[in-house]
Each structure stands twice: as C-alpha cells, then as structure tokens.
Design a protein around this motif. Sequence first.
Motif, short mmCIF file in Angstrom:
data_model
loop_
_atom_site.label_atom_id
_atom_site.label_comp_id
_atom_site.label_asym_id
_atom_site.label_seq_id
_atom_site.Cartn_x
_atom_site.Cartn_y
_atom_site.Cartn_z
N ALA A 166 0.85 -1.19 0.00
CA ALA A 166 0.00 0.00 0.00
C ALA A 166 0.89 1.24 0.00
O ALA A 166 1.91 1.27 0.69
CB ALA A 166 -0.91 0.00 1.22
N ASP A 192 -5.99 7.32 2.59
CA ASP A 192 -7.37 7.18 2.08
C ASP A 192 -8.13 6.12 2.88
O ASP A 192 -9.31 6.31 3.23
CB ASP A 192 -7.38 6.80 0.61
CG ASP A 192 -6.86 7.91 -0.29
OD1 ASP A 192 -6.76 9.07 0.17
OD2 ASP A 192 -6.53 7.61 -1.46
N TRP A 193 -7.46 5.02 3.18
CA TRP A 193 -8.06 3.95 3.98
C TRP A 193 -8.48 4.49 5.35
O TRP A 193 -9.59 4.26 5.81
CB TRP A 193 -7.06 2.80 4.13
CG TRP A 193 -7.40 1.84 5.21
CD1 TRP A 193 -8.28 0.80 5.12
CD2 TRP A 193 -6.89 1.82 6.54
NE1 TRP A 193 -8.34 0.13 6.33
CE2 TRP A 193 -7.49 0.75 7.22
CE3 TRP A 193 -5.98 2.61 7.24
CZ2 TRP A 193 -7.22 0.44 8.54
CZ3 TRP A 193 -5.71 2.31 8.56
CH2 TRP A 193 -6.32 1.24 9.20
N ARG A 194 -7.57 5.23 5.98
CA ARG A 194 -7.88 5.77 7.31
C ARG A 194 -9.08 6.72 7.24
O ARG A 194 -9.98 6.65 8.07
CB ARG A 194 -6.67 6.49 7.88
CG ARG A 194 -6.94 7.07 9.25
CD ARG A 194 -5.74 7.78 9.81
NE ARG A 194 -6.08 8.40 11.09
CZ ARG A 194 -5.24 9.11 11.81
NH1 ARG A 194 -4.01 9.29 11.39
NH2 ARG A 194 -5.62 9.63 12.94
N ASP A 214 -11.54 6.77 5.09
CA ASP A 214 -12.75 5.99 4.86
C ASP A 214 -13.20 5.28 6.13
O ASP A 214 -14.40 5.22 6.44
CB ASP A 214 -12.53 4.97 3.74
CG ASP A 214 -12.34 5.61 2.39
OD1 ASP A 214 -12.65 6.82 2.23
OD2 ASP A 214 -11.86 4.91 1.47
N GLN A 215 -12.25 4.73 6.87
CA GLN A 215 -12.58 4.05 8.11
C GLN A 215 -13.14 5.01 9.16
O GLN A 215 -14.05 4.67 9.90
CB GLN A 215 -11.33 3.35 8.69
CG GLN A 215 -10.82 2.19 7.86
CD GLN A 215 -11.81 1.04 7.84
OE1 GLN A 215 -12.34 0.66 8.86
NE2 GLN A 215 -12.05 0.52 6.66
N GLN A 267 -2.62 5.59 -0.19
CA GLN A 267 -3.65 4.56 0.00
C GLN A 267 -3.93 4.34 1.49
O GLN A 267 -5.07 4.13 1.89
CB GLN A 267 -3.24 3.26 -0.67
CG GLN A 267 -3.34 3.32 -2.18
CD GLN A 267 -2.71 2.13 -2.86
OE1 GLN A 267 -1.65 1.64 -2.45
NE2 GLN A 267 -3.37 1.65 -3.92
N LEU A 287 -2.38 -4.02 0.53
CA LEU A 287 -3.79 -3.64 0.40
C LEU A 287 -4.68 -4.65 1.12
O LEU A 287 -5.70 -4.28 1.69
CB LEU A 287 -4.18 -3.51 -1.07
CG LEU A 287 -3.49 -2.39 -1.84
CD1 LEU A 287 -3.91 -2.41 -3.31
CD2 LEU A 287 -3.77 -1.03 -1.21
N LEU A 329 -4.83 -3.79 4.80
CA LEU A 329 -5.75 -2.67 5.02
C LEU A 329 -7.20 -3.14 5.02
O LEU A 329 -7.97 -2.78 5.89
CB LEU A 329 -5.57 -1.58 3.96
CG LEU A 329 -4.23 -0.86 3.90
CD1 LEU A 329 -4.24 0.19 2.80
CD2 LEU A 329 -3.87 -0.23 5.23
N ARG A 330 -7.53 -3.96 4.04
CA ARG A 330 -8.91 -4.45 3.91
C ARG A 330 -9.32 -5.31 5.10
O ARG A 330 -10.45 -5.24 5.56
CB ARG A 330 -9.07 -5.23 2.62
CG ARG A 330 -10.48 -5.80 2.46
CD ARG A 330 -10.64 -6.53 1.19
NE ARG A 330 -10.87 -5.54 0.14
CZ ARG A 330 -11.13 -5.86 -1.11
NH1 ARG A 330 -11.17 -7.12 -1.48
NH2 ARG A 330 -11.35 -4.95 -2.01
#
Length: 120
Positions: A14, A21-23, A25-26, A18, A112, A115-116
């Motif tokens: 990642a 962005d993940w953080r 979104d979470q 990314q 990734l 992260l998922r």
Amino acid sequence: MPRLPEYDPLDVPATRQQINDWRRDQEEAPLLVGGFFLDVDRESLHRMELRLNHWDQTETTSVAWMTAENHQLWLAPNDLRKLYDNALVEKSRRSAALHKAAQQFKRDGATLRQLREWKA
C-alpha cells in the motif's frame, strides 16, 4: 515447468496515499453505538448536534432517527443526547486505534489486503 503464482491485486504494498485514504474511509464508516449502527460522518453528527441544540424550537417530544441500516428509532431528547455522546466516545476510540494502525502501516509497510482485513 513450474507454475507462477496467481497474481492477487491485494497482495501489493500500500502506498502512503492509500493508507491515508483507507484511514479517512474508516473514520467515516458507520459505527456500532448502543446496539445500533449509526452514521458517524461529519454531516450526520452535525445533524444530530443541530437537533439537540435546537430541540425547543421544533415543538416535538421525540424524533425519528434513522440508523445506518435504515431502521427508525424514536428518540426523546435525553435518548438522542446519550446516543450522540456515546457516538462521539466510540468514534474517538476508533480514531485512536486507526491512528496507531496507520502509523504502524506507514512505518512497517502493509499490503492492500492488510488494510482491507484490519479490524479495530
């Protein structure tokens, strides 16, 4: 002839963006509060706060509040206040866990898939 492993797009490193962005979104994802999944994004919390701060002007004794799963809750002012306060506490807890995870992912690297699959 040996076979090459199948390519999995989630098993790639990642990027820093990314992870950011993940953080984000979470942080904005629905959250379990008082047995209900609630939307806890900024707009949703702002609507709840507005309703609480201006309840007297609405001339109602309760409000129908929709959960993130589209269930309707009828709440009196004290119930909505408790739900709001608990939502802020739970969002704060999740935010702290996300901060710690994001820092570790950036320091140690993450795929990734990691992260998922991350759970608070």
